[in-house]
Enzyme design. Structure first.
Site, mmCIF file in Angstrom:
data_model
loop_
_atom_site.group_PDB
_atom_site.id
_atom_site.type_symbol
_atom_site.label_atom_id
_atom_site.label_comp_id
_atom_site.label_asym_id
_atom_site.label_seq_id
_atom_site.Cartn_x
_atom_site.Cartn_y
_atom_site.Cartn_z
ATOM 1 N N CYS A 2 -1.283 8.356 -11.470
ATOM 2 C CA CYS A 2 -1.612 8.352 -12.881
ATOM 3 C C CYS A 2 -0.448 8.990 -13.653
ATOM 4 O O CYS A 2 0.125 9.988 -13.218
ATOM 5 C CB CYS A 2 -2.885 9.110 -13.225
ATOM 6 S SG CYS A 2 -4.338 8.418 -12.439
ATOM 7 N N ARG A 27 3.707 5.377 -11.497
ATOM 8 C CA ARG A 27 2.725 6.348 -10.998
ATOM 9 C C ARG A 27 1.349 5.730 -10.805
ATOM 10 O O ARG A 27 0.439 6.358 -10.271
ATOM 11 C CB ARG A 27 2.612 7.522 -11.980
ATOM 12 C CG ARG A 27 3.929 8.202 -12.268
ATOM 13 C CD ARG A 27 3.734 9.295 -13.285
ATOM 14 N NE ARG A 27 2.939 10.359 -12.734
ATOM 15 C CZ ARG A 27 3.408 11.379 -12.025
ATOM 16 N NH1 ARG A 27 4.703 11.478 -11.823
ATOM 17 N NH2 ARG A 27 2.609 12.294 -11.553
ATOM 18 N N TRP A 75 -3.942 5.153 -11.493
ATOM 19 C CA TRP A 75 -4.072 4.747 -10.095
ATOM 20 C C TRP A 75 -5.475 5.164 -9.696
ATOM 21 O O TRP A 75 -5.788 6.352 -9.657
ATOM 22 C CB TRP A 75 -3.029 5.453 -9.226
ATOM 23 C CG TRP A 75 -2.999 4.937 -7.826
ATOM 24 C CD1 TRP A 75 -2.362 3.812 -7.377
ATOM 25 C CD2 TRP A 75 -3.638 5.512 -6.677
ATOM 26 N NE1 TRP A 75 -2.567 3.654 -6.032
ATOM 27 C CE2 TRP A 75 -3.342 4.678 -5.571
ATOM 28 C CE3 TRP A 75 -4.437 6.633 -6.468
ATOM 29 C CZ2 TRP A 75 -3.809 4.945 -4.292
ATOM 30 C CZ3 TRP A 75 -4.901 6.904 -5.194
ATOM 31 C CH2 TRP A 75 -4.586 6.062 -4.114
ATOM 32 N N ASN A 99 -4.540 13.379 -15.021
ATOM 33 C CA ASN A 99 -3.913 13.031 -13.743
ATOM 34 C C ASN A 99 -4.357 14.083 -12.746
ATOM 35 O O ASN A 99 -4.084 15.268 -12.932
ATOM 36 C CB ASN A 99 -2.382 13.040 -13.878
ATOM 37 C CG ASN A 99 -1.694 12.921 -12.532
ATOM 38 O OD1 ASN A 99 -2.237 12.330 -11.600
ATOM 39 N ND2 ASN A 99 -0.494 13.466 -12.428
ATOM 40 N N GLY A 100 -5.053 13.656 -11.694
ATOM 41 C CA GLY A 100 -5.530 14.607 -10.686
ATOM 42 C C GLY A 100 -6.934 14.233 -10.258
ATOM 43 O O GLY A 100 -7.372 13.100 -10.465
ATOM 44 N N GLU A 481 11.551 3.235 9.337
ATOM 45 C CA GLU A 481 11.736 3.148 7.892
ATOM 46 C C GLU A 481 11.873 1.676 7.471
ATOM 47 O O GLU A 481 11.313 1.255 6.457
ATOM 48 C CB GLU A 481 12.970 3.975 7.482
ATOM 49 C CG GLU A 481 13.470 3.798 6.076
ATOM 50 C CD GLU A 481 12.445 4.080 4.981
ATOM 51 O OE1 GLU A 481 11.364 4.598 5.282
ATOM 52 O OE2 GLU A 481 12.735 3.723 3.824
ATOM 53 N N LYS A 485 9.461 -0.383 4.869
ATOM 54 C CA LYS A 485 10.009 -1.063 3.688
ATOM 55 C C LYS A 485 9.478 -2.478 3.596
ATOM 56 O O LYS A 485 9.137 -2.953 2.532
ATOM 57 C CB LYS A 485 11.529 -1.092 3.814
ATOM 58 C CG LYS A 485 12.390 -0.631 2.729
ATOM 59 C CD LYS A 485 12.287 0.703 2.084
ATOM 60 C CE LYS A 485 11.017 1.411 1.963
ATOM 61 N NZ LYS A 485 11.069 2.819 1.785
ATOM 62 N N GLU A 488 5.294 -2.476 2.971
ATOM 63 C CA GLU A 488 4.718 -1.989 1.712
ATOM 64 C C GLU A 488 4.976 -2.918 0.531
ATOM 65 O O GLU A 488 4.192 -2.951 -0.409
ATOM 66 C CB GLU A 488 5.157 -0.558 1.390
ATOM 67 C CG GLU A 488 6.593 -0.375 0.998
ATOM 68 C CD GLU A 488 6.921 1.083 0.662
ATOM 69 O OE1 GLU A 488 6.078 1.789 0.117
ATOM 70 O OE2 GLU A 488 8.060 1.500 0.966
ATOM 71 N N HIS A 504 5.497 -2.722 27.504
ATOM 72 C CA HIS A 504 4.275 -2.018 27.919
ATOM 73 C C HIS A 504 3.082 -2.449 27.080
ATOM 74 O O HIS A 504 2.076 -1.748 27.026
ATOM 75 C CB HIS A 504 4.495 -0.507 27.858
ATOM 76 C CG HIS A 504 5.563 -0.056 28.802
ATOM 77 N ND1 HIS A 504 5.373 0.021 30.156
ATOM 78 C CD2 HIS A 504 6.868 0.259 28.587
ATOM 79 C CE1 HIS A 504 6.496 0.401 30.744
ATOM 80 N NE2 HIS A 504 7.427 0.550 29.808
ATOM 81 N N LYS A 603 3.712 5.676 -6.813
ATOM 82 C CA LYS A 603 4.929 6.357 -6.369
ATOM 83 C C LYS A 603 4.654 7.795 -5.912
ATOM 84 O O LYS A 603 5.161 8.226 -4.884
ATOM 85 C CB LYS A 603 5.925 6.349 -7.526
ATOM 86 C CG LYS A 603 7.247 6.985 -7.216
ATOM 87 C CD LYS A 603 8.150 6.005 -6.552
ATOM 88 C CE LYS A 603 9.488 6.601 -6.184
ATOM 89 N NZ LYS A 603 10.051 5.908 -5.017
HETATM 90 O O1 M6R Z 1 7.655 11.777 -3.137
HETATM 91 P P1 M6R Z 1 7.640 11.860 -1.643
HETATM 92 O O2 M6R Z 1 8.983 11.687 -1.049
HETATM 93 O O3 M6R Z 1 6.966 13.092 -1.128
HETATM 94 O O4 M6R Z 1 6.771 10.624 -1.188
HETATM 95 C C1 M6R Z 1 6.470 10.425 0.168
HETATM 96 C C2 M6R Z 1 5.907 9.045 0.395
HETATM 97 O O5 M6R Z 1 4.750 8.846 -0.363
HETATM 98 C C3 M6R Z 1 6.919 7.945 0.047
HETATM 99 O O6 M6R Z 1 8.104 8.103 0.752
HETATM 100 C C4 M6R Z 1 6.313 6.562 0.366
HETATM 101 O O7 M6R Z 1 6.146 6.416 1.730
HETATM 102 C C5 M6R Z 1 7.190 5.451 -0.207
HETATM 103 N N1 M6R Z 1 6.365 4.469 -0.860
HETATM 104 C C6 M6R Z 1 7.954 4.727 0.829
HETATM 105 O O8 M6R Z 1 8.767 3.733 0.318
#
Ligand code: M6R
Length: 608
Positions: A2, A27, A75, A99-100, A481, A485, A488, A504, A603
């Site tokens: 949010c 957000r 969100w 927000n929260g 990683e 990518k 998501e 395995h 985010k």
């Molecule tokens: O703001 P942060 O680095 O703590 O966020 C951690 C994860 O939420 C963030 O890296 C998330 O996995 C991303 N969407 C990955 O691309």
């Protein structure tokens, strides 16, 4: 999760709010809304809708002379995605953005008999009803806020309008972020972060927790819950509006991928003196590293994968034990750490609630916590004993790209320092490594030349149901990683496997055409990985191989070979990561998706 914004001043508020919300949309983008005083009259109007900020624009008046209001992009947590659940929520004389999470919303509803006043499924509306309850009693905004926050358990950044107070906005927060700014020529702002009002001012302060901010066109007054005045520390951001805009690129993600060479240079340069790591500018003393017996790295998502790269270096080259933990697991664990343990938390936003809580837990065991954070003065930065800021600039796309590579670069420099201070790395060794690291931005520029080639090959990915990323050692860490990518932003199921582990179980999933992104950059296990790749190729997988080989034309190994510049094995992680980012991005675009705003994600993850 949010985004909130509030403004009162000389400008037309609707434009200020909607432009700000469009920059806060990373957000959350389930619904959006604004509330404003109608032409400075004691009457609050609301416009809100399920959908994105562009949908909100469509339901707003064409002309709106109001100069005071609040806005929100959501969100969804409590309650589905609907217009009724969109913020602001109005109950009686109060309009609220939040927000929260109000954890005890059910108890509050019962205690104050608020059920009949609620029309949505949200915890926030309970907050609005509670504020209205106290406002009916006190007719005093600040007294109302004091009484309400005494009842609320949870995290909140509230922006509040009281109907009898046109031109004024009240705000208060706990845990959830909130910054504010005042310019006598423009007016007063609050927001979840500076990007929301960066087009108007680059000066801001962090609103301290449990401090009531009263905004009017004449200024911002701060006082604690006992009524004592609070003086904030004014800060300036070192980037401008262009950093928070797409600057000609179709998406933030591809812009941010291209920003990596500059972001890494900005991050490492101030921490290198005479080709040796130097954290004196960050006020991290050598004593922080001295005598450390083990290291724990805690983070979430991409930040955790960056931590894993650092862990490989510390463990393999400094021979120091390292544990990498997912923050949401760590925070409820009984960690085996003590005063000789270094705890490094990694976070782009500095807001991730699990990482923040994990940090608080770690502080019960050791005074040696250090955060690697991108957002200045964020909660994690302030909570840790030491902070090393990465200088990626604002990262707006939900998928983390430049934040990852600057975190990895910082982890390496910290690793070199840890090795030097504890005699586990000689000065010559450290210098050699620092020099190699300094060359990385140039190599990333070379890798970015492959953009069109990667774009073409993703036409083979767009119809895939599954994809696999394989590698050994450090390559396996970066494979994780890479898989994140892809999944998501393209919604293709992707998994990373240690190449030797495939047979395995997982190899049963390999059939004709399944994309396998194979990484073979670690000399020590190169032959082994190539054998593992042959195993999947023999089962007709579509293999994209990333390696330092100049050329591989062997159809029994791969369908496509992407050759990366020859750098020390440790540092190939940067080049490989950039290729994986491009694969994820172009697959998402090829599927007609929006890589910047993937479904269900936000985010900053400020809920558990
Ligand atoms: O703001 P942060 O680095 O703590 O966020 C951690 C994860 O939420 C963030 O890296 C998330 O996995 C991303 N969407 C990955 O691309």
């Amino acid at each position: 999760m949010c985004g909130i914004i509030g403004y009162t001043g000389k400008l037309e508020v609707q434009n200020v709010l909607i432009n700000g919300l469009s920059r806060l949309e990373y957000r959350g983008y389930d619904s959006a809304g604004i509330a404003y005083f109608r032409e400075n009259q004691p009457h609050i109007s609301l416009r809100k809708t399920a959908g994105k900020v562009k949908d909100l624009r469509a339901v707003c008046d064409k002309v709106n002379p109001s100069t005071c209001g609040i806005g929100h992009t959501r969100w969804a947590t409590h309650g589905g995605v609907s217009t009724a659940n969109a913020h602001p929520h109005r109950v009686g004389k109060v309009a609220l953005i939040h927000n929260g999470i109000i954890e005890n919303y059910a108890a509050i509803t019962n205690k104050f008999n608020l059920a009949d006043e609620l029309q949505s499924e949200t915890d926030t509306e309970v907050g609005a009803a509670l504020l209205n309850h106290f406002y009916e009693e006190t007719h005093d905004p600040k007294e109302t806020i004091r009484k309400a926050v005494a009842e609320i358990k949870g995290s909140f950044a509230f922006g509040i309008l009281f109907e009898d107070h046109p031109g004024e906005i009240y705000a208060v927060r706990n845990v959830s972020p909130m910054v504010a700014s005042f310019d006598p020529k423009i007016g007063a702002f609050i927001a979840s972060d500076v990007t929301a009002f960066i087009e108007h001012t680059n000066r801001y302060f962090v609103v301290p927790e449990y401090t009531i901010a009263s905004l009017s066109p004449e200024g911002i007054a701060l006082e604690d819950l006992e009524g004592h005045p609070v003086t904030p520390e004014i800060m300036t951001v070192d980037w401008d509006l262009t950093a928070a805009e797409k600057d000609g690129y179709p998406h933030f993600m591809i812009k941010e991928i291209h920003e990596q060479p500059a972001a890494i240079t900005r991050t490492i340069t101030p921490r290198i003196k005479n080709d040796l790591p130097d954290f004196s500018g960050d006020q991290v003393p050598d004593d922080f590293f001295k005598g450390a017996e083990n290291v724990t790295i805690v983070a979430c998502g991409t930040a955790m994968y960056a931590g894993m790269v650092g862990a490989e270096f510390i463990q393999n080259h400094l021979r120091m034990p390292v544990t990498v933990s997912i923050a949401s697991e760590f925070r409820y664990s009984q960690p085996v750490i003590d005063k000789n343990s270094i705890v490094i938390v990694v976070s782009q936003s500095g807001e991730t609630i699990d990482t923040l809580e994990a940090l608080k837990l770690a502080k019960q065991y050791t005074d040696r916590t250090l955060s690697i954070v991108n957002v200045k003065e964020s909660s994690i930065a302030r909570e840790s004993h030491y902070v090393v800021y990465t200088h990626a600039g604002p990262e707006i796309a939900v998928a983390s790209t430049k934040a990852y590579t600057v975190q990895v670069a910082t982890m390496y420099l910290l690793g070199f320092k840890l090795g030097l201070v504890n005699g586990r790395l000689t000065e010559d060794e450290a210098k050699e490594r620092v020099q190699a690291l300094k060359a990385i931005p140039g190599h990333i520029e070379e890798v970015l030349q492959y953009e069109n080639q990667v774009k073409e090959l993703t036409s083979r990915m767009v119809n895939a149901q599954d994809a696999f990323y394989i590698g050994r050692g450090l390559d396996y860490r970066v494979a994780m990683e890479g898989a994140l990518k892809l999944k998501e932003i393209s919604y293709i199921h992707a998994e990373a496997y240690a190449a030797g582990e495939l047979k395995h179980g997982t190899i049963s999933l390999i059939e004709e055409g399944v994309p396998v992104i194979a990484i073979a950059n670690q000399q020590k296990v190169y032959e082994k990985v190539i054998s593992n790749i042959r195993e999947v190729k023999a089962r007709d997988a579509f293999v994209i191989l990333i390696s330092k080989d100049k050329e591989i034309n062997d159809p029994t190994v791969c369908n496509v070979h992407l050759s990366i510049p020859d750098v020390p094995d440790d540092l190939t992680v940067f080049e490989t990561a950039v290729i994986c980012q491009l694969i994820g991005y172009y697959t998402s675009v090829g599927k007609g998706l929006d890589p910047d705003q993937p479904r269900n994600l936000a985010k900053s993850v400020t809920v558990e």
